[in-house]
Design a protein around this motif. Structure first.
Motif, PDB file in Angstrom:
ATOM      1  N   UNK A 203       0.772  -1.181   0.007  1.00 51.51           N
ATOM      2  CA  UNK A 203       0.001  -0.010   0.073  1.00 51.51           C
ATOM      3  C   UNK A 203       0.863   1.103  -0.017  1.00 51.51           C
ATOM      4  N   UNK A 204       0.635   2.144  -0.744  1.00 50.43           N
ATOM      5  CA  UNK A 204       1.359   3.569  -0.832  1.00 50.43           C
ATOM      6  C   UNK A 204       1.182   4.131   0.373  1.00 50.43           C
ATOM      7  N   UNK A 205       2.292   4.660   0.760  1.00 44.12           N
ATOM      8  CA  UNK A 205       2.041   5.524   2.003  1.00 44.12           C
ATOM      9  C   UNK A 205       1.892   6.938   1.894  1.00 44.12           C
ATOM     10  N   UNK A 206       1.129   7.534   2.683  1.00 46.48           N
ATOM     11  CA  UNK A 206       0.677   8.994   2.526  1.00 46.48           C
ATOM     12  C   UNK A 206       2.055   9.791   2.949  1.00 46.48           C
ATOM     13  N   UNK A 207       2.172  11.030   2.058  1.00 48.36           N
ATOM     14  CA  UNK A 207       3.323  11.845   2.215  1.00 48.36           C
ATOM     15  C   UNK A 207       3.577  12.351   3.750  1.00 48.36           C
ATOM     16  N   UNK A 208       2.760  12.610   4.507  1.00 44.34           N
ATOM     17  CA  UNK A 208       2.708  13.068   6.152  1.00 44.34           C
ATOM     18  C   UNK A 208       3.235  11.698   6.737  1.00 44.34           C
ATOM     19  N   UNK A 209       2.946  10.797   6.402  1.00 41.13           N
ATOM     20  CA  UNK A 209       3.296   9.423   6.927  1.00 41.13           C
ATOM     21  C   UNK A 209       4.722   9.207   6.844  1.00 41.13           C
ATOM     22  N   UNK A 210       5.295   9.633   5.600  1.00 46.45           N
ATOM     23  CA  UNK A 210       6.653   9.271   5.184  1.00 46.45           C
ATOM     24  C   UNK A 210       7.441  10.088   6.138  1.00 46.45           C
ATOM     25  N   UNK A 211       7.057  11.383   6.051  1.00 46.99           N
ATOM     26  CA  UNK A 211       7.682  12.373   7.024  1.00 46.99           C
ATOM     27  C   UNK A 211       7.813  12.001   8.447  1.00 46.99           C
ATOM     28  N   UNK A 212       6.696  11.414   8.962  1.00 49.61           N
ATOM     29  CA  UNK A 212       6.785  11.001  10.333  1.00 49.61           C
ATOM     30  C   UNK A 212       7.718   9.813  10.475  1.00 49.61           C
ATOM     31  N   UNK A 213       7.818   9.024   9.474  1.00 48.03           N
ATOM     32  CA  UNK A 213       8.628   7.770   9.586  1.00 48.03           C
ATOM     33  C   UNK A 213      10.137   8.182   9.396  1.00 48.03           C
ATOM     34  N   UNK A 214      10.549   9.243   8.747  1.00 50.77           N
ATOM     35  CA  UNK A 214      11.825   9.813   8.633  1.00 50.77           C
ATOM     36  C   UNK A 214      12.176  10.392   9.859  1.00 50.77           C
ATOM     37  N   UNK A 215      11.206  10.970  10.646  1.00 58.47           N
ATOM     38  CA  UNK A 215      11.794  11.614  11.815  1.00 58.47           C
ATOM     39  C   UNK A 215      11.476  10.982  13.116  1.00 58.47           C
ATOM     40  N   UNK A 216      11.005   9.567  12.875  1.00 53.35           N
ATOM     41  CA  UNK A 216      10.604   8.907  14.017  1.00 53.35           C
ATOM     42  C   UNK A 216      11.920   8.218  14.733  1.00 53.35           C
ATOM     43  N   UNK A 217      11.769   8.345  16.154  1.00 54.85           N
ATOM     44  CA  UNK A 217      12.861   7.738  16.788  1.00 54.85           C
ATOM     45  C   UNK A 217      12.708   6.333  17.378  1.00 54.85           C
ATOM     46  N   UNK A 218      11.283   5.884  17.006  1.00 50.24           N
ATOM     47  CA  UNK A 218      11.037   4.685  17.658  1.00 50.24           C
ATOM     48  C   UNK A 218      10.498   3.832  16.327  1.00 50.24           C
ATOM     49  N   UNK A 219       9.921   2.618  16.675  1.00 44.97           N
ATOM     50  CA  UNK A 219       9.102   1.739  15.458  1.00 44.97           C
ATOM     51  C   UNK A 219       7.860   2.483  15.145  1.00 44.97           C
ATOM     52  N   UNK A 220       7.748   2.500  13.745  1.00 46.17           N
ATOM     53  CA  UNK A 220       6.407   2.971  13.410  1.00 46.17           C
ATOM     54  C   UNK A 220       5.597   1.717  12.481  1.00 46.17           C
ATOM     55  N   UNK A 221       4.382   1.535  12.923  1.00 45.39           N
ATOM     56  CA  UNK A 221       3.767   0.635  12.060  1.00 45.39           C
ATOM     57  C   UNK A 221       2.872   1.172  10.830  1.00 45.39           C
ATOM     58  N   UNK A 222       2.836   0.387   9.915  1.00 45.68           N
ATOM     59  CA  UNK A 222       2.045   0.579   8.667  1.00 45.68           C
ATOM     60  C   UNK A 222       0.517   0.799   8.909  1.00 45.68           C
ATOM     61  N   UNK A 223       0.004   1.563   8.357  1.00 38.57           N
ATOM     62  CA  UNK A 223      -1.444   2.248   8.688  1.00 38.57           C
ATOM     63  C   UNK A 223      -2.369   1.023   8.100  1.00 38.57           C
ATOM     64  N   UNK A 224      -1.863   0.339   7.140  1.00 40.75           N
ATOM     65  CA  UNK A 224      -2.638  -0.809   6.483  1.00 40.75           C
ATOM     66  C   UNK A 224      -2.496  -2.129   7.261  1.00 40.75           C
ATOM     67  N   UNK A 225      -1.302  -2.689   7.131  1.00 43.18           N
ATOM     68  CA  UNK A 225      -0.991  -4.012   7.834  1.00 43.18           C
ATOM     69  C   UNK A 225      -0.494  -4.094   9.268  1.00 43.18           C
ATOM     70  N   UNK A 226      -0.234  -3.089   9.670  1.00 39.35           N
ATOM     71  CA  UNK A 226       0.351  -3.085  10.981  1.00 39.35           C
ATOM     72  C   UNK A 226       1.931  -3.503  11.101  1.00 39.35           C
ATOM     73  N   UNK A 227       2.423  -3.900   9.777  1.00 38.90           N
ATOM     74  CA  UNK A 227       3.962  -4.202  10.027  1.00 38.90           C
ATOM     75  C   UNK A 227       4.607  -3.110  10.341  1.00 38.90           C
ATOM     76  N   UNK A 228       5.900  -3.288  10.876  1.00 39.91           N
ATOM     77  CA  UNK A 228       6.906  -2.354  11.276  1.00 39.91           C
ATOM     78  C   UNK A 228       7.636  -2.172  10.320  1.00 39.91           C
ATOM     79  N   UNK A 229       7.758  -0.599   9.789  1.00 41.03           N
ATOM     80  CA  UNK A 229       8.438  -0.299   8.539  1.00 41.03           C
ATOM     81  C   UNK A 229       9.741   0.512   9.220  1.00 41.03           C
ATOM     82  N   UNK A 230      10.655   0.352   8.172  1.00 43.87           N
ATOM     83  CA  UNK A 230      11.785   1.248   8.255  1.00 43.87           C
ATOM     84  C   UNK A 230      12.197   1.581   6.911  1.00 43.87           C
ATOM     85  N   UNK A 231      13.098   2.631   7.112  1.00 45.80           N
ATOM     86  CA  UNK A 231      13.659   3.228   5.565  1.00 45.80           C
ATOM     87  C   UNK A 231      15.121   2.574   5.216  1.00 45.80           C
ATOM     88  N   UNK A 232      15.208   2.110   4.079  1.00 45.23           N
ATOM     89  CA  UNK A 232      16.378   1.385   3.790  1.00 45.23           C
ATOM     90  C   UNK A 232      17.564   2.075   3.749  1.00 45.23           C
TER      91      UNK A 232
END
Length: 232
Positions: A203-232
């Motif tokens: 599932x394509x991630x929303x722009x604000x969510x991607x920004x949140x993921x980049x700035x996050x200092x802890x694990x962030x879950x996908x809004x669709x499947x609840x998997x934990x995401x990380x940026x490679x």
């Protein structure tokens, strides 16, 4: 980000473990045939044990009913012996006949359940004997198989130790949630973001969510499947 690193390490450890487990479960034909037969026997034993338990329950119930029926029959028989008047004697005989029929109606199914229980007990004994023989053969051949794959067995042992060490660093509810999610998501809990999408559910991630993921200092879950995401 140490928390995310632990989760990623745990995911990688479980991935390696699954690969080893898959290899070790790929039994050669002779072992696979024994394993299949053992599972079939265990299934038969479980079914027959259930039937035996049911038969024994019926035996207990019918045995109590038979005791009561026999007492009623004995009372009716005693009444026949003590009755002197013809009218009363005829009624007493009729009562005795009825009590004998009732006793027989309980005795017949009780005998059938006892016969069934005996047959099931004998069948279970035969199956257990066969199971024990096959299990001994399986264990002997499986030990040889594992010896031939000693490196993988040792690798599995080390990975399980690493898994335990990693899980010890996480809260118990989080470990439980991790494994529950792994079961529901084909083992993939921690996944990278690829081309702006979750690589687990795509599932394509929303722009604000991607920004949140980049700035996050802890694990962030996908809004669709609840998997934990990380940026490679």
């Amino acid at each position: 980000m140490e928390h995310l690193a632990i989760l990623r390490d745990l995911q990688a450890t479980l991935d390696y473990l699954r690969t080893i487990e898959r290899d070790l479960s790929a039994l050669p034909p002779d072992l696979a045939a024994l394993d299949t037969r053992l599972k079939a026997i265990e299934k038969q034993m479980a079914e027959k044990t259930k039937s035996l338990d049911s038969a024994r329950t019926h035996i207990q119930v019918k045995s109590k009913e038979l005791v009561l029926a026999q007492k009623d029959e004995e009372r009716a028989r005693a009444a026949v012996k003590t009755t002197s008047q013809k009218v009363h004697y005829t009624a007493a005989i009729r009562e005795l006949d009825e009590k004998e029929r009732l006793r027989a109606s309980v005795s017949r199914p009780l005998k059938a359940y006892e016969t069934e229980a005996d047959a099931l007990t004998q069948a279970l004994a035969a199956l257990e004997s066969e199971r024990a023989t096959l299990k001994a053969q399986f264990d002997e051949l499986h030990a040889i198989f594992l010896a031939e794959h000693a490196n993988q067995v040792e690798g599995r042992k080390q990975l399980k130790a690493k898994q335990a060490a990693l899980e010890a660093k996480l809260a118990t509810p989080e470990v439980t949630r991790f494994h529950r999610l792994a079961s529901a998501r084909q083992g993939r809990v921690v996944v990278p973001v690829e081309n702006g999408a979750c690589s687990g559910c795509h599932v394509k991630l929303r722009g604000p969510f991607l920004f949140q993921l980049k700035e996050a200092k802890d694990a962030v879950a996908c809004e669709s499947c609840q998997r934990i995401l990380f940026l490679p």
